[in-house]
Motif scaffolding. Structure first.
Motif, PDB file in Angstrom:
ATOM      1  N   TYR A  72      30.288  31.850 107.882  1.00 17.88           N
ATOM      2  CA  TYR A  72      29.413  32.285 108.961  1.00 17.88           C
ATOM      3  C   TYR A  72      28.014  32.509 108.402  1.00 17.88           C
ATOM      4  O   TYR A  72      27.850  32.996 107.282  1.00 17.88           O
ATOM      5  CB  TYR A  72      29.923  33.579 109.601  1.00 17.88           C
ATOM      6  N   GLY A  73      27.011  32.155 109.178  1.00 12.85           N
ATOM      7  CA  GLY A  73      25.638  32.356 108.736  1.00 12.85           C
ATOM      8  C   GLY A  73      24.699  31.402 109.446  1.00 12.85           C
ATOM      9  O   GLY A  73      24.964  30.939 110.548  1.00 12.85           O
ATOM     10  N   TRP A  74      23.583  31.115 108.794  1.00  9.30           N
ATOM     11  CA  TRP A  74      22.521  30.270 109.348  1.00  9.30           C
ATOM     12  C   TRP A  74      22.542  28.898 108.698  1.00  9.30           C
ATOM     13  O   TRP A  74      22.641  28.775 107.486  1.00  9.30           O
ATOM     14  CB  TRP A  74      21.171  30.918 109.107  1.00  9.30           C
ATOM     15  N   LEU A  75      22.385  27.857 109.526  1.00  6.94           N
ATOM     16  CA  LEU A  75      22.306  26.484 109.050  1.00  6.94           C
ATOM     17  C   LEU A  75      20.914  25.946 109.351  1.00  6.94           C
ATOM     18  O   LEU A  75      20.515  25.823 110.513  1.00  6.94           O
ATOM     19  CB  LEU A  75      23.378  25.632 109.747  1.00  6.94           C
ATOM     20  N   ALA A  76      20.165  25.656 108.287  1.00  6.73           N
ATOM     21  CA  ALA A  76      18.788  25.176 108.410  1.00  6.73           C
ATOM     22  C   ALA A  76      18.758  23.713 108.851  1.00  6.73           C
ATOM     23  O   ALA A  76      19.730  22.977 108.663  1.00  6.73           O
ATOM     24  CB  ALA A  76      18.062  25.332 107.071  1.00  6.73           C
ATOM     25  N   PRO A  77      17.627  23.273 109.405  1.00  6.38           N
ATOM     26  CA  PRO A  77      17.499  21.861 109.791  1.00  6.38           C
ATOM     27  C   PRO A  77      17.712  20.886 108.633  1.00  6.38           C
ATOM     28  O   PRO A  77      18.158  19.760 108.851  1.00  6.38           O
ATOM     29  CB  PRO A  77      16.071  21.766 110.331  1.00  6.38           C
TER      30      PRO A  77
END
Length: 101
Positions: free
Chosen positions: A10-15
């Motif tokens: 779980y977390g943030w996925l950058a472009p």
């Protein structure tokens, strides 16, 4: 989508496809720290990161980031800007963790 991931997925996925794992309930604080670092490094201007009607997570989503989280503790949720296309690198990452997108 009912896929259950382990906590470190779980977390943030950058472009650019880089994934940043974030603990449960910490995605807003992580987003605030990330945006502050960009601002302090001169990579963003105040006008770009001013909140207006948004929270810091919304700003990252506006920048085409994807939030992979489990807000209620019983299932996966992906939050993204539906008006923007998922990048090839984001799609590759989602496929790699078993989320066909």
């Amino acid at each position: 989508m009912e896929k259950i991931l382990n906590q470190n997925q779980y977390g943030w996925l950058a472009p650019d496809g880089t994934f940043y794992p974030v603990g449960f309930g910490e995605h807003q604080a992580w987003a605030a720290n990330y945006l502050l670092k960009l601002y302090n490094d001169g990579k963003m201007f105040y006008e770009q990161i001013s909140l207006k009607d948004k929270n810091v997570g919304d700003l990252l989503i506006d920048m085409n980031w994807i939030l992979i989280h489990n807000p209620h503790g019983y299932g996966l949720k992906i939050t993204r800007d539906l008006s923007k296309r998922i990048t090839i690198k984001q799609k590759d990452y989602l496929n790699k963790i078993g989320l066909i997108y």
